[in-house]
Design an enzyme around this catalytic site. Structure first.
Site, PDB file in Angstrom:
ATOM      1  N   LYS A 109      24.843 137.846  75.662  1.00 20.34           N
ATOM      2  CA  LYS A 109      25.081 137.425  77.062  1.00 20.34           C
ATOM      3  C   LYS A 109      26.156 137.501  77.776  1.00 20.34           C
ATOM      4  CE  LYS A 109      21.909 134.543  76.472  1.00 20.34           C
ATOM      5  NZ  LYS A 109      20.822 133.230  76.759  1.00 20.34           N
ATOM      6  N   ARG A 142      18.233 139.590  64.036  1.00 22.51           N
ATOM      7  CA  ARG A 142      18.105 139.830  65.618  1.00 22.51           C
ATOM      8  C   ARG A 142      17.929 141.365  65.657  1.00 22.51           C
ATOM      9  NH1 ARG A 142      21.573 138.045  69.128  1.00 22.51           N
ATOM     10  NH2 ARG A 142      21.651 136.193  68.193  1.00 22.51           N
ATOM     11  N   GLU A 169      18.696 129.849  76.580  1.00 23.54           N
ATOM     12  CA  GLU A 169      19.577 129.091  77.112  1.00 23.54           C
ATOM     13  C   GLU A 169      19.576 129.752  78.581  1.00 23.54           C
ATOM     14  OE1 GLU A 169      23.320 128.626  75.168  1.00 23.54           O
ATOM     15  OE2 GLU A 169      24.164 127.607  77.061  1.00 23.54           O
TER      16      GLU A 169
HETATM   17  P1  ATP Z   1      23.484 135.444  73.119  1.00 22.20           P
HETATM   18  O1  ATP Z   1      24.124 135.293  71.856  1.00 22.20           O
HETATM   19  O2  ATP Z   1      23.222 136.736  73.654  1.00 22.20           O
HETATM   20  O3  ATP Z   1      23.899 134.443  74.264  1.00 22.20           O
HETATM   21  P2  ATP Z   1      21.348 133.554  72.267  1.00 22.20           P
HETATM   22  O4  ATP Z   1      20.739 133.955  71.018  1.00 22.20           O
HETATM   23  O5  ATP Z   1      22.543 132.528  72.396  1.00 22.20           O
HETATM   24  O6  ATP Z   1      22.038 135.029  72.709  1.00 22.20           O
HETATM   25  P3  ATP Z   1      19.413 132.365  73.595  1.00 22.20           P
HETATM   26  O7  ATP Z   1      19.029 132.402  75.175  1.00 22.20           O
HETATM   27  O8  ATP Z   1      19.861 131.282  72.835  1.00 22.20           O
HETATM   28  O9  ATP Z   1      20.135 133.499  73.445  1.00 22.20           O
HETATM   29  O10 ATP Z   1      17.977 132.897  72.850  1.00 22.20           O
HETATM   30  C1  ATP Z   1      16.675 132.581  73.084  1.00 22.20           C
HETATM   31  C2  ATP Z   1      15.969 133.053  71.829  1.00 22.20           C
HETATM   32  O11 ATP Z   1      16.046 134.356  71.767  1.00 22.20           O
HETATM   33  C3  ATP Z   1      16.567 132.549  70.198  1.00 22.20           C
HETATM   34  O12 ATP Z   1      15.441 132.119  69.531  1.00 22.20           O
HETATM   35  C4  ATP Z   1      17.144 133.651  70.028  1.00 22.20           C
HETATM   36  O13 ATP Z   1      17.152 133.699  68.366  1.00 22.20           O
HETATM   37  C5  ATP Z   1      16.554 134.863  70.623  1.00 22.20           C
HETATM   38  N1  ATP Z   1      17.432 136.216  70.559  1.00 22.20           N
HETATM   39  C6  ATP Z   1      18.507 136.350  71.179  1.00 22.20           C
HETATM   40  N2  ATP Z   1      19.058 137.414  71.063  1.00 22.20           N
HETATM   41  C7  ATP Z   1      18.204 138.251  69.960  1.00 22.20           C
HETATM   42  C8  ATP Z   1      18.172 139.000  69.511  1.00 22.20           C
HETATM   43  N3  ATP Z   1      18.905 140.163  69.704  1.00 22.20           N
HETATM   44  N4  ATP Z   1      17.318 139.691  68.558  1.00 22.20           N
HETATM   45  C9  ATP Z   1      16.122 138.856  68.345  1.00 22.20           C
HETATM   46  N5  ATP Z   1      16.226 137.562  68.879  1.00 22.20           N
HETATM   47  C10 ATP Z   1      17.033 137.240  69.776  1.00 22.20           C
HETATM   48 MG    MG Z   2      22.031 130.453  72.318  1.00 21.50          MG
END
Ligand code: ATP
Ligand code: MG
Length: 555
Positions: free
Chosen positions: A268, A258, A34
Site C-alpha cells: 500500500k 501472500r 488497516e
Molecule cells: P501492505 O503491506 O500493503 O500495507 P498489509 O498486510 O499491511 O499490506 P493490511 O491492511 O494489514 O495490509 O492487510 C489486511 C489483511 O490482508 C492482512 O490479514 C494481510 O495479511 C492480508 N494481505 C495483505 N496483503 C496481502 C497479499 N499480498 N496477499 C494475501 N494477503 C494479503
Molecule cells: Mg498491515
C-alpha cells in the site's frame, strides 16, 4: 466453483478442529485491514480465504479495522474497504474497530504490569535496539527493566494522561532477553503518539503496537482461526504468550503465503506513492492492482473470486503471473459479453455499386456463446469505416483481409472486393473503394464464393464517436519491487493509450458505466465512469488473446 479439489491446509486444520470439538466446532474468522489505503488483489485473496473458510464450515467472519496507527489512517479508506468487500460478494458478521478496544487493551497492559510482566522504559529507540542483543548473543536489558510494579503503574497512567512527549517512554513486555526469537526480547507494547485518531479523536496519546493489539482483538472477539501472511510466523510465539499471560480466549494464528503478482507492486505504501506522485490518476486507475482499479477496468467479482480459487493457498511465497488473472476475466466475458463492432483506427471504405441513398438493417447475433442473448440490428450503407490495418496496398500471400483485388466478408453483411484507394499528400490512405456482391448477404449467401477472412465495420453516417482507453502493464519488469533502485523507474511509459475518436455501432450510445462488451476482434471493453452525455468512454479490460504469452514464445 464447485469442482472437487483437495482441501487446502487451512481447510484441513479447520476440519480437524471441528472433528476434535475445538471451540465446540465453531468457526469465526476475521479480515483485519488497516485503513491506510485501498484494498488490492492481495487483500482479495485474504478476503476470499477468510470469508470462504467461514462459509464452508458454517461459520462467520468479522470485518475488523486494525486502526491502531492514527497517523496513516482515514475514514475515506474505511468506506472504500467496506464497498470493495461487499462488491466482491461477501458479508461480514460484525463491523468492528480495534480502536473500540483501546480501553480494554489498556487494562490488559495494566494487568501485565501488575504481574510484573511489563515495564515502562525511558530508553531511546537506539538504546533499546542495543539492549536486545543480537540473534547470537542474549540481550542485557536496560536500566529500567527492574522498575517496581507501583512505579510502572504510575508511569503508564501518566503516559496515558499525556505527561510525556512522543518517544520519551514506551511500555515493554518483560519477555526473555535470551530467546532466539528477537520478538520475545521485551517487545514494545505501547508507544506515545500525540496524534489525532480518525475515530477516537484526541482521547488517546498512547497507542498499542500491532503485537499487543492484534491477538488481543482476536481474543476479545473470540476469533477461532486468525489467518495472516507468512511474515507473521516469528510473531506467533508472542501472540500466544500474551494470550496465555492474560488468560483470555485462546485464538490461534495460522499463516499462508501472500499473493505476489507479476508486473505490479502490491504494498500500500508503494501504491500510495503512485497515486500521490500522479503516476496514475487515482487508487481506482484501471492500471492499478486495487479492487477499485480492477472494477473500473471491467473485472467482475466472480472473475476475481475464480482467480483466488485457482491460485489456492500456499505455505511458501510465490509469484503469480498476471496473465492468469486476465485468463479468468476473459473466460467469464467470453460467456457473458455481447459482441459489438467498434473501429479503433478508422479508414473510410466506399462501396461503389451500393446505392448511395440506401440503408439496410443487418441482423447480428449478440453472443454466439449464449443462445439466450438474442439479436440486434446494424445499419449498413455505402460508406463505412473499417480498421486501417485490415487493408493493405500490396498484401502479402495469406493476407485474408482487404487489398486491391482481394475479397473479404463484412461481418453480418456482404462480401466485398477491393478495387482501389486514394491517398493524401503524406501518402496515407484516405479512402478505400470496393464493390459488393448483392447475393452474398450473411445468412442468405448464394454466391458460392469461398472467402477466408471476415472483418468488422461500422456505417459512417450512423456510427457513434467514443473514446477508447487501451492499457498495458504498469511496469516494464516482472517484479519492480525487487529491482535495484526506485521501483518507479520501472514504470512502463506506454501503459495507457487513448484513442479519442473511435467509431462504434450506434447501439453503444446507450451503454451505461460498468456495462461490458466484446468489441469484435479487439478485446473486452467496459464503459468507464468518466463517460458523459457527450462522450462515452470505454476501457479495454483485456485483449482477446494473451499477446504477451505470444511475444514471450517468439523470444
Ligand atoms: P501492505 O503491506 O500493503 O500495507 P498489509 O498486510 O499491511 O499490506 P493490511 O491492511 O494489514 O495490509 O492487510 C489486511 C489483511 O490482508 C492482512 O490479514 C494481510 O495479511 C492480508 N494481505 C495483505 N496483503 C496481502 C497479499 N499480498 N496477499 C494475501 N494477503 C494479503
Ligand atoms: Mg498491515
Amino acid at each position: 466453483m464447485s469442482e472437487e479439489r483437495t482441501l487446502n491446509f487451512l481447510e484441513q486444520i479447520v476440519e480437524e478442529d471441528i472433528a476434535n470439538g475445538v471451540n465446540g466446532g465453531r468457526v469465526l474468522t476475521r479480515f483485519p485491514p488497516e485503513p491506510n489505503g485501498y484494498l488490492h488483489i492481495g487483500h482479495a485473496k485474504s478476503i476470499c480465504l477468510n470469508f470462504g473458510l467461514a462459509q464452508k464450515y458454517n461459520g462467520k467472519t468479522n470485518l475488523r479495522f486494525d486502526d491502531t496507527n492514527p497517523v496513516t489512517e482515514d475514514t475515506e479508506y474505511v468506506d472504500s474497504i467496506k464497498a470493495d468487500i461487499q462488491w466482491l460478494g461477501f458479508n461480514w458478521a460484525q463491523e468492528l474497530y480495534a480502536s473500540d478496544y483501546f480501553e480494554q487493551i489498556y487494562n490488559f497492559a495494566v494487568q501485565l504490569i501488575k504481574k510484573g510482566l511489563a515495564y515502562v522504559d525511558d530508553s531511546t529507540a537506539e538504546e533499546i535496539a542495543i539492549s536486545k542483543g543480537t540473534p547470537t548473543e542474549p540481550g542485557k536489558g536496560t536500566p529500567y527493566r527492574n522498575r517496581s510494579v507501583a512505579e510502572n503503574l504510575d508511569l503508564f497512567e501518566r503516559m496515558r494522561k499525556g505527561e510525556f512527549k512522543d518517544g520519551e517512554k514506551v511500555l515493554r513486555a518483560k519477555g526473555d532477553l535470551a530467546s532466539p526469537n528477537m520478538h520475545m526480547r521485551d517487545p514494545i507494547m505501547y508507544r506515545i503518539k500525540h496524534a489525532h485518531h480518525h475515530r477516537t479523536g484526541d482521547n488517546w496519546c498512547i497507542y498499542p503496537m500491532y503485537d499487543f493489539a492484534h491477538g488481543q482483538s482476536d481474543s476479545i472477539e473470540n476469533i477461532t482461526h486468525s489467518v495472516c501472511t507468512l511474515e507473521f510466523i516469528p510473531h506467533r510465539p508472542l501472540y500466544n504468550w500474551f494470550i496465555e499471560q492474560l488468560g483470555i480466549f485462546p485464538s490461534h494464528q495460522y499463516e499462508f503465503a501472500r499473493l505476489n503478482l507479476t508486473y505490479t507492486v502490491m504494498s500500500k505504501r508503494k501504491l500510495l506513492q503512485l497515486v500521490n506522485e500522479k503516476h496514475v490518476t487515482g487508487w481506482d486507475d484501471p492500471r492499478m492492482p486495487t479492487i477499485s482499479g480492477l472494477r473500473r477496468r471491467g473485472y467482475t467479482p466472480a472473475s476475481i473470486r475464480a482467480f483466488c480459487e485457482r491460485i489456492g493457498v500456499q505455505k511458501r511465497d510465490n509469484m503469480i503471473d498476471v496473465s492468469l488473472l486476465e485468463f479468468c476475466i476473459r473466460e467469464e466475458l467470453n460467456k457473458t459479453a455481447n459482441r459489438v463492432m467498434a473501429v479503433l483506427d478508422p479508414v473510410k471504405l466506399v462501396i461503389t455499386n451500393y446505392p448511395a441513398d440506401q440503408v439496410e438493417e443487418m441482423t447480428a447475433e449478440n453472443n454466439p456463446e449464449d443462445p439466450n442473448s438474442g439479436t440486434r440490428t446494424l445499419p449498413f450503407s455505402n460508406t463505412l469505416y473499417i480498421e486501417r490495418e485490415d487493408f493493405m496496398e500490396e498484401p502479402p500471400k495469406k493476407f485474408f483481409r482487404l487489398g486491391p483485388g482481394l475479397v473479404v466478408r463484412l461481418k453480418n453483411a456482404y462480401i466485398i472486393k477491393g478495387e482501389g484507394f486514394e491517398k493524401d499528400a503524406d501518402g496515407n490512405i484516405t479512402t478505400i473503394y470496393a464493390t459488393y456482391f448483392p447475393e452474398s448477404k450473411s445468412g442468405g449467401d448464394t454466391t458460392g464464393l469461398n472467402v477466408k477472412g471476415t472483418i468488422h465495420w461500422v456505417s459512417a453516417a450512423h456510427a457513434a464517436t467514443v473514446e477508447v482507453r487501451l492499457y498495458d502493464r504498469l511496469f516494464k519488469v516482472e517484479d519492480p519491487g525487487s529491482e535495484e533502485g526506485d521501483f518507479k523507474s520501472y514504470i512502463n511509459p506506454d501503459s495507457l493509450q487513448v484513442i479519442s475518436n473511435a467509431y462504434v455501432e450506434p447501439s453503444l450510445l446507450k451503454a451505461k458505466p460498468g456495462e461490458r462488451f466484446q468489441f469484435l476482434r479487439k478485446g473486452y471493453f467496459c464503459v468507464d465512469t468518466d463517460s458523459t452525455a457527450e462522450k462515452v468512454v470505454f476501457n479495454r479490460t483485456v485483449t482477446l488473446k494473451d499477446t504477451w504469452a505470444k511475444e514471450a514464445k517468439k523470444g
